[in-house]
Design an enzyme around this catalytic site. Structure first.
Site, PDB file in Angstrom:
ATOM      1  N   GLY A  50      35.651   6.244   7.199  1.00  0.00           N
ATOM      2  CA  GLY A  50      34.464   5.969   6.385  1.00  0.00           C
ATOM      3  C   GLY A  50      34.763   6.268   4.930  1.00  0.00           C
ATOM      4  O   GLY A  50      34.015   6.984   4.256  1.00  0.00           O
ATOM      5  N   HIS A  51      35.894   5.740   4.460  1.00  0.00           N
ATOM      6  CA  HIS A  51      36.320   5.960   3.078  1.00  0.00           C
ATOM      7  C   HIS A  51      37.477   5.024   2.760  1.00  0.00           C
ATOM      8  O   HIS A  51      38.000   4.325   3.652  1.00  0.00           O
ATOM      9  CB  HIS A  51      36.745   7.419   2.865  1.00  0.00           C
ATOM     10  CG  HIS A  51      37.716   7.914   3.879  1.00  0.00           C
ATOM     11  ND1 HIS A  51      39.009   7.484   3.942  1.00  0.00           N
ATOM     12  CD2 HIS A  51      37.563   8.796   4.908  1.00  0.00           C
ATOM     13  CE1 HIS A  51      39.624   8.083   4.931  1.00  0.00           C
ATOM     14  NE2 HIS A  51      38.760   8.888   5.563  1.00  0.00           N
ATOM     15  N   ALA A  52      37.875   5.013   1.495  1.00  0.00           N
ATOM     16  CA  ALA A  52      39.096   4.315   1.065  1.00  0.00           C
ATOM     17  C   ALA A  52      39.955   5.329   0.326  1.00  0.00           C
ATOM     18  O   ALA A  52      39.486   6.420  -0.027  1.00  0.00           O
ATOM     19  CB  ALA A  52      38.746   3.145   0.134  1.00  0.00           C
ATOM     20  N   TYR A  53      41.202   4.968   0.103  1.00  0.00           N
ATOM     21  CA  TYR A  53      42.093   5.808  -0.697  1.00  0.00           C
ATOM     22  C   TYR A  53      42.529   5.022  -1.925  1.00  0.00           C
ATOM     23  O   TYR A  53      42.834   3.831  -1.831  1.00  0.00           O
ATOM     24  CB  TYR A  53      43.352   6.175   0.094  1.00  0.00           C
ATOM     25  CG  TYR A  53      43.116   6.963   1.346  1.00  0.00           C
ATOM     26  CD1 TYR A  53      42.722   8.293   1.305  1.00  0.00           C
ATOM     27  CD2 TYR A  53      43.309   6.368   2.589  1.00  0.00           C
ATOM     28  CE1 TYR A  53      42.518   9.015   2.464  1.00  0.00           C
ATOM     29  CE2 TYR A  53      43.116   7.087   3.760  1.00  0.00           C
ATOM     30  CZ  TYR A  53      42.720   8.413   3.697  1.00  0.00           C
ATOM     31  OH  TYR A  53      42.528   9.130   4.841  1.00  0.00           O
ATOM     32  N   ARG A  97      37.793   1.782   5.296  1.00  0.00           N
ATOM     33  CA  ARG A  97      38.022   1.726   6.743  1.00  0.00           C
ATOM     34  C   ARG A  97      37.249   2.805   7.491  1.00  0.00           C
ATOM     35  O   ARG A  97      36.965   3.865   6.936  1.00  0.00           O
ATOM     36  CB  ARG A  97      39.514   1.852   7.079  1.00  0.00           C
ATOM     37  CG  ARG A  97      40.053   3.256   7.382  1.00  0.00           C
ATOM     38  CD  ARG A  97      40.107   4.166   6.170  1.00  0.00           C
ATOM     39  NE  ARG A  97      40.902   3.663   5.077  1.00  0.00           N
ATOM     40  CZ  ARG A  97      42.232   3.706   5.031  1.00  0.00           C
ATOM     41  NH1 ARG A  97      42.893   4.315   5.966  1.00  0.00           N
ATOM     42  NH2 ARG A  97      42.878   3.239   3.990  1.00  0.00           N
TER      43      ARG A  97
END
Ligand code: TYD
Length: 140
Positions: A50-53, A97
């Site tokens: 539940g995040h992106a980098y 994602r």
């Protein structure tokens, strides 16, 4: 950008005693592996990620069981099911994602291109969309 996420087949050494697969940095995974971590004992119905980098690239393998990786680049969404240990999913940086639909006793192995950095995370989807638009504006 979502098209840059790809399934990569890994070597599979068949053996009556049990099969064996392996990963070599720079050969099977398109980055130098600096960190490995794994997710396991996921209770039914739970969601990870539940995040992106900003910078981090990752490679996911279902070492055991199965789960879905839901990818989102701000324009398109795609769900990739991982359920075998002889292939994995490469995800470049700046892809939102989450992981869901874990079967009981699943183990998700993740190879990462950088050491852990709290600052590399984008955890706010609205901020992610803004950052993605910024990247698009720079490229056009
Ligand atoms: P996080 O990346 O948020 O988990 P998810 O897989 O659900 O996205 O990480 C959960 C916690 O674990 C968070 O407090 C940071 C810590 N963590 C580390 O210390 N090192 C690591 O390599 C990772 C991946 C997480």
């Amino acid at each position: 950008m979502i098209d840059n996420c790809k399934i990569i087949d890994l070597p599979k050494i068949h053996d009556d005693r049990g099969n064996l697969s392996f990963i070599e940095a720079g050969r099977h995974v398109p980055f130098v592996i600096q960190r490995t971590y794994w997710i396991y004992d996921v209770p039914g119905g739970e969601v990870r990620g539940g995040h992106a980098y900003r910078e981090l690239q990752e490679f996911f393998v279902a070492l055991s069981g199965s789960f879905d990786v839901v990818l989102d680049d701000g324009k398109a969404r795609k769900t990739v099911s991982l359920n075998r240990s002889y292939f994995g999913l490469y995800v470049p940086n700046m892809i939102w994602r989450h992981l869901e639909n874990f079967a009981t006793n699943s183990v998700c192995l993740i190879m990462a291109s950088l050491p852990y950095s709290k600052e590399d995370y984008i955890r706010d989807y609205e901020l992610y969309l803004k950052d993605i638009q910024g990247v698009g504006a720079c490229l056009s």
